[in-house]
Scaffold this motif. Structure first.
Motif, PDB file in Angstrom:
ATOM      1  N   THR A  90      -6.896  -3.836  -0.163  1.00 49.11           N
ATOM      2  CA  THR A  90      -6.446  -3.276  -1.447  1.00 49.11           C
ATOM      3  C   THR A  90      -5.388  -4.181  -2.053  1.00 49.11           C
ATOM      4  OG1 THR A  90      -4.913  -1.830  -0.276  1.00 49.11           O
ATOM      5  CG2 THR A  90      -7.040  -0.895  -0.885  1.00 49.11           C
ATOM      6  N   LYS A 123      -1.565  -6.602  -1.289  1.00 47.96           N
ATOM      7  CA  LYS A 123      -0.657  -7.182  -0.292  1.00 47.96           C
ATOM      8  C   LYS A 123       0.703  -6.536  -0.482  1.00 47.96           C
ATOM      9  CE  LYS A 123       0.786 -11.577   1.650  1.00 47.96           C
ATOM     10  NZ  LYS A 123       0.438 -11.299   3.007  1.00 47.96           N
ATOM     11  N   GLY A 124       1.213  -5.913   0.562  1.00 45.88           N
ATOM     12  CA  GLY A 124       2.515  -5.249   0.498  1.00 45.88           C
ATOM     13  C   GLY A 124       3.524  -5.941   1.381  1.00 45.88           C
ATOM     14  N   ASN A 168       4.363  -5.131   4.304  1.00 47.78           N
ATOM     15  CA  ASN A 168       3.874  -5.152   5.683  1.00 47.78           C
ATOM     16  C   ASN A 168       2.537  -5.877   5.795  1.00 47.78           C
ATOM     17  OD1 ASN A 168       6.080  -3.672   6.459  1.00 47.78           O
ATOM     18  ND2 ASN A 168       5.050  -1.704   6.276  1.00 47.78           N
ATOM     19  N   ARG A 177      -2.796  -4.518   2.867  1.00 48.57           N
ATOM     20  CA  ARG A 177      -3.165  -3.106   3.063  1.00 48.57           C
ATOM     21  C   ARG A 177      -4.673  -3.003   2.921  1.00 48.57           C
ATOM     22  NH1 ARG A 177       1.010   0.375   3.094  1.00 48.57           N
ATOM     23  NH2 ARG A 177      -0.244   2.132   2.413  1.00 48.57           N
ATOM     24  N   TRP A 178      -5.277  -2.107   3.675  1.00 49.60           N
ATOM     25  CA  TRP A 178      -6.725  -1.904   3.675  1.00 49.60           C
ATOM     26  C   TRP A 178      -7.054  -0.458   3.425  1.00 49.60           C
ATOM     27  CZ3 TRP A 178     -10.970  -5.174   4.836  1.00 49.60           C
ATOM     28  CH2 TRP A 178     -10.611  -6.519   5.026  1.00 49.60           C
ATOM     29  N   GLU A 200      -5.221   4.547   3.149  1.00 46.23           N
ATOM     30  CA  GLU A 200      -4.827   3.160   2.915  1.00 46.23           C
ATOM     31  C   GLU A 200      -3.604   2.882   3.776  1.00 46.23           C
ATOM     32  OE1 GLU A 200      -2.734   0.782  -0.629  1.00 46.23           O
ATOM     33  OE2 GLU A 200      -4.573   1.815  -1.230  1.00 46.23           O
ATOM     34  N   THR A 201      -3.656   1.821   4.557  1.00 47.35           N
ATOM     35  CA  THR A 201      -2.571   1.505   5.475  1.00 47.35           C
ATOM     36  C   THR A 201      -2.567   0.010   5.769  1.00 47.35           C
ATOM     37  OG1 THR A 201      -1.533   2.208   7.547  1.00 47.35           O
ATOM     38  CG2 THR A 201      -3.907   1.930   7.591  1.00 47.35           C
ATOM     39  N   PRO A 202      -1.446  -0.550   6.223  1.00 54.48           N
ATOM     40  CA  PRO A 202      -1.427  -1.973   6.567  1.00 54.48           C
ATOM     41  C   PRO A 202      -2.457  -2.296   7.661  1.00 54.48           C
ATOM     42  CG  PRO A 202       0.810  -1.144   6.407  1.00 54.48           C
ATOM     43  CD  PRO A 202      -0.102   0.049   6.326  1.00 54.48           C
TER      44      PRO A 202
END
Length: 197
Positions: free
Chosen positions: A20, A22-23, A25, A28-29, A40-42
């Motif tokens: 999704t 880039k954060g 951490n 993110r996917w 949605e989480t790293p």
């Protein structure tokens, strides 16, 4: 650094769909969870096993009572039941879930005997603080709990002496207005040391 392609790969209950944003951490996917939800989480958290579901796995956590008894050995009411889980200062600690902890012997007592009366402590009659056998526990006032203890002060007091060996019958005790007890021999020795200084 190159993006790790996780598309279609399975991690615990999660299947990677697409990256999704880039954060802080990392990348993110978006994941499909076996329960039907999307999350949605790293990606790194998923790859290392820190995140294994959308959160549904926590909701399916086993009941506290089932988890508790797995950590206990023993069963005969006359013997100590050993707590084999976390402990602090020799007393068993049990995680109730949701960040709440309790002492293991209190959990056992409340589940097998009943509520502990307000203002009372559970005294281990067996003197084994890791024991969770409720038949070895006696609800008592804090004062009784301390007097049943085995601290040097209590042992000396029960022997009729202060911790420095002065007999209570020879030198007596001073009882302050608030009910605290002091050895008159220790008071006299302290005054003599101060006068000599």
């Amino acid at each position: 650094m190159a993006i790790v392609d996780m598309t279609g790969q399975r991690y615990g209950r999660l299947t990677a769909i697409r990256p999704t944003v880039k954060g802080n951490n990392g990348m993110r996917w978006l994941f499909n969870c076996d329960c039907g939800n999307q999350t949605e989480t790293p990606g790194y958290n998923v790859r290392v096993g820190a995140t294994v579901s959308c959160g549904c796995k926590k909701a399916e956590a086993r009941p506290a009572e089932d988890r508790f008894w797995e950590k206990v050995t023993g069963g005969d009411v006359t013997q100590c039941w050993a707590w084999n889980g976390a402990n602090k200062d020799g007393y068993g600690n049990f995680n109730l879930g949701g960040g709440a902890w309790t002492q293991a012997h209190r959990f056992a007592y409340e589940h097998l005997v009943g509520a502990i009366p307000p203002g009372l402590y559970l005294d281990h009659l067996c003197r084994n603080h890791a024991c969770v056998n409720p038949w070895h526990l006696d609800p008592v006032t804090p004062r009784v709990n301390v007097l049943r203890g085995q601290s040097p002060t209590i042992v000396a007091s029960l022997a009729g002496r202060c911790v420095h060996g002065h007999l209570h019958t020879e030198v007596g005790l001073y009882v302050s207005p608030d009910g605290r007890r002091f050895c008159r021999g220790c008071i006299a020795a302290r005054r003599a040391r101060r006068a000599a200084a």
